[in-house]
Design a protein around this motif. Sequence first.
Motif, short mmCIF file in Angstrom:
data_model
loop_
_atom_site.label_atom_id
_atom_site.label_comp_id
_atom_site.label_asym_id
_atom_site.label_seq_id
_atom_site.Cartn_x
_atom_site.Cartn_y
_atom_site.Cartn_z
N UNK A 60 -9.99 -3.08 -5.90
CA UNK A 60 -8.83 -2.35 -6.95
C UNK A 60 -8.00 -2.59 -7.23
N UNK A 61 -7.34 -2.63 -8.63
CA UNK A 61 -6.25 -3.43 -9.12
C UNK A 61 -4.92 -2.58 -8.02
N UNK A 62 -4.20 -3.43 -7.86
CA UNK A 62 -2.86 -3.66 -6.27
C UNK A 62 -3.66 -3.40 -5.50
N UNK A 63 -4.99 -3.70 -5.39
CA UNK A 63 -4.43 -3.58 -3.71
C UNK A 63 -4.67 -5.14 -3.54
N UNK A 64 -4.81 -5.61 -2.15
CA UNK A 64 -4.89 -7.05 -1.29
C UNK A 64 -6.08 -7.34 -0.78
N UNK A 65 -6.84 -8.91 -0.48
CA UNK A 65 -7.95 -9.45 -0.22
C UNK A 65 -7.08 -10.41 0.40
N UNK A 66 -8.17 -11.43 1.39
CA UNK A 66 -7.10 -12.42 1.57
C UNK A 66 -8.08 -13.48 1.88
N UNK A 67 -8.49 -14.83 1.65
CA UNK A 67 -8.76 -16.26 1.87
C UNK A 67 -8.47 -16.91 2.72
N UNK A 68 -9.56 -16.76 4.04
CA UNK A 68 -9.06 -17.40 4.69
C UNK A 68 -9.40 -18.41 5.32
N UNK A 69 -9.28 -19.70 6.55
CA UNK A 69 -10.53 -20.37 6.66
C UNK A 69 -9.91 -21.62 7.63
N UNK A 70 -10.16 -23.19 7.29
CA UNK A 70 -9.76 -24.13 8.17
C UNK A 70 -9.98 -24.92 6.85
N UNK A 71 -8.82 -26.56 6.96
CA UNK A 71 -9.70 -27.32 6.18
C UNK A 71 -9.70 -29.10 7.33
N UNK A 127 -2.61 -14.77 0.51
CA UNK A 127 -3.16 -13.37 0.14
C UNK A 127 -3.34 -12.79 -1.26
N UNK A 128 -4.32 -12.50 -2.20
CA UNK A 128 -4.02 -11.97 -3.25
C UNK A 128 -3.80 -10.73 -3.47
N UNK A 129 -3.41 -10.83 -4.99
CA UNK A 129 -2.98 -9.09 -5.00
C UNK A 129 -4.06 -8.63 -6.24
N UNK A 130 -4.60 -7.52 -6.55
CA UNK A 130 -5.53 -7.46 -7.75
C UNK A 130 -5.21 -7.08 -8.52
N UNK A 131 -4.91 -8.04 -10.16
CA UNK A 131 -3.94 -7.68 -10.93
C UNK A 131 -5.33 -7.33 -12.44
N UNK A 132 -6.08 -8.25 -12.78
CA UNK A 132 -6.66 -7.82 -14.33
C UNK A 132 -7.81 -7.39 -13.50
N UNK A 133 -9.21 -6.40 -13.94
CA UNK A 133 -9.94 -6.23 -13.90
C UNK A 133 -10.86 -7.10 -14.73
N UNK A 134 -12.54 -7.06 -13.46
CA UNK A 134 -12.56 -8.32 -14.14
C UNK A 134 -14.47 -8.68 -13.22
N UNK A 135 -15.70 -9.37 -12.88
CA UNK A 135 -15.91 -10.53 -12.25
C UNK A 135 -15.61 -11.91 -12.29
N UNK A 136 -14.51 -12.23 -11.05
CA UNK A 136 -14.01 -13.67 -11.20
C UNK A 136 -14.66 -14.12 -9.91
N UNK A 137 -14.83 -15.39 -10.18
CA UNK A 137 -14.98 -17.09 -9.39
C UNK A 137 -13.69 -17.10 -8.62
N UNK A 138 -13.73 -17.09 -6.85
CA UNK A 138 -12.37 -17.32 -7.02
C UNK A 138 -12.92 -18.51 -5.36
N UNK A 162 -7.17 -0.39 -13.79
CA UNK A 162 -7.04 -0.84 -15.12
C UNK A 162 -5.18 -1.96 -14.75
N UNK A 163 -6.11 -2.54 -15.42
CA UNK A 163 -4.87 -3.88 -15.57
C UNK A 163 -3.22 -2.89 -15.56
N UNK A 164 -2.90 -1.80 -16.66
CA UNK A 164 -2.06 -0.97 -17.09
C UNK A 164 -1.75 -0.44 -15.43
N UNK A 165 -2.43 -0.11 -14.81
CA UNK A 165 -1.30 0.37 -13.34
C UNK A 165 -0.83 -0.83 -12.68
N UNK A 166 -1.00 -2.43 -13.08
CA UNK A 166 -0.75 -3.18 -12.16
C UNK A 166 0.67 -3.05 -11.77
#
Lengths: 414, 248
Positions: A60-71, A127-138, A162-166
């Motif tokens: 949801x907008x304002x929530x966070x998620x992470x992408x982690x791993x190795x390269x 660490x990413x914090x959601x801002x704009x609603x939609x389906x996004x390829x990350x 809603x982005x207005x809540x960000x």
Amino acid sequence: MKIIKNRVAKLSFVALLTTLSAAMLHAPTASAHGEKSQAAFMRMRTIHWFDLNWSKDEVAVNETMTISGKFHVFAGWPETVDKPEVSFLNIGIPGPVFIRAGSWIGGQLVPRSVSLELGETYEFKVLLKARRPGDWHIHTMMNVEGGGPIIGPGKWVTITGSMGDFVNNITTLTGETINLETYGLDNIYFWHAFWYALGLAWLAFWIRRPLFVPRHIAITSGKADSLISGTDKKIGIGFAVGTIAIVATSMGMTAEKYPVTTPLQAGLMRGIQSLEMPETTVSVKVEDATYRVPGRAMQMTLTITNDGDAPVRLGEFMTASVRFLDSDVAEDETGYPDDLLAEEGLTVSDNSPLAPGETRTVEVTASDAAWEVYRLADLIYDPDSRFAGLLFFYNEEGDRQMVQVDAPLIPSFI
Amino acid sequence: MSASQSAVRSRAEAVQVSRTFDWMILFTLFFAVLGGYHIHYMLTGGDWDFWSDWKDRRLWVTVAPIVSITFPAAVQSCLWWRYRLPFGAVVSVLALLLGEWINRYLNFWGWTYFPVNFCFPSNLIPGAIILDVVLMLSGSMTLTAIVGGLAYGLIFYPGNWPIIAPLHVPVEYNGMMMTLADLQGYHYVRTGTPEYIRMVEKGTLRTFGKDVAPVSAFFSGFVCIIIYFLWHFFGKWFSKTDFIEGDI
């Protein structure tokens, strides 16, 4: 004349209808990041992303998620691409649909560019914090100066709300808590509107009088000096003095309001900690490798030697983010993107456990539509016809070893 | 109507036609300059003008005035020598800023959702007013280039400081210090603009301690003088009437 007018009216009406119809048609969102267009050798021989984890599929907008791993920074880095001495851990998203709340390599925050070493493996987290609603390829992404963006695997994530809540609340070192999303907007609008109005006033002062034709006539008839009056000069001086006074006053007011300011921060970060990988006890020699164009398959003849103390089996070949697995040996449990995963795409002529001290030559085939879908088959058009990737060997306990392969590739067209 | 007959029948009508002509030319000039100047400025000033985390005290201060004094010089040259109108710089900058704001609001914010406080344009109006007034008072392109050009470079940073200062307040973020503008650049992801292409705080201007902005502004002013000279010739060349028969 009337006929022409009617025709123009008709054509205009048709044009209007066409425009409206076109505007009403569905225009799909462009969501890709050009990952398939990037030269195959760039994806195969530069940065290898693995053990990736997208912590959530939906936020949801304002929530966070992470992408982690190795390269892994490939030791056989191509000559045609600048080495990753100045690199930036980026994220491939369509604009700021998330904000990047943090990014780390080897536990070090990396808001700036970093220097990476060839042949080393690094752990990372974004660490990413959601801002704009939609389906996004990350996508994961590494920008390399002189090399361009090197894009990693991408996964679809849905943002709800809603982005207005960000909100993006930050506490400054002066103790003020602000919402960076809207901070200083009124000030920006005010000063721009103020100066624009002053500019318009100067323009209005001149354009309220006859301009081009009479003034041009006056100049050509030798009366140029009469065109700027004493009043004009006084008003002009007023504008200039006023401008300087306003600039000076506003500078003073700003210094009073913001007594603590610092310059923009920049610089290259060196000495990024790489990951201590377990010692490799398996060695691999590529005898030959061919890419069979009609079969969309790569075949390698490998001579594998196990110098360890436990039997091992080949479980995975990974190149350009596409993972070819032997399902008898390895399974993906991370929710890796389906289109980049060939769960049964790896065939080994003899994949029985390779005993300690044993050497065996095997035929390995990596086949999947991904070769075509991800345009990896295009490597036959590369200037340096080589392939590269990572092989993962597993013992019975599930412990894994990573071995890099890098060898010439011969295309087969029949 | 023969060539010797007038197109208007009275003085009042002539005045009316002349005024209509004024508005038409002004309208056309405004939007032609808007288009040309905008493209020029985006190509040459580009990221320095787009992003708050590029607006530094060295390169932005140096580059922005140098590349933006071009069209004002050319338009001034045309309007002054043909019509003795001293608003060439202001009309150019007003046109540019209108275009910039439309672009920033509709494209940067409306399409890609970069906050406006991250992608607002630089303020060029104080310098433009000074440039026009110097030309009007001196009536000399040389003096305008030297005094006006230098002033244009010098006044740029103080004219923008009230707008950017709030974004230069420091913040501690995960153990590192940065300005709010740096943080904007980090937070609001620009896939095609990696950190290393950000040309800020580069150079060898280290002997002036923290007071590098005035030195950069002076350097910018000096180069503005040269650029003004060059571009006022472009203006002169563009306002030639060689293609019209007879004396104009």
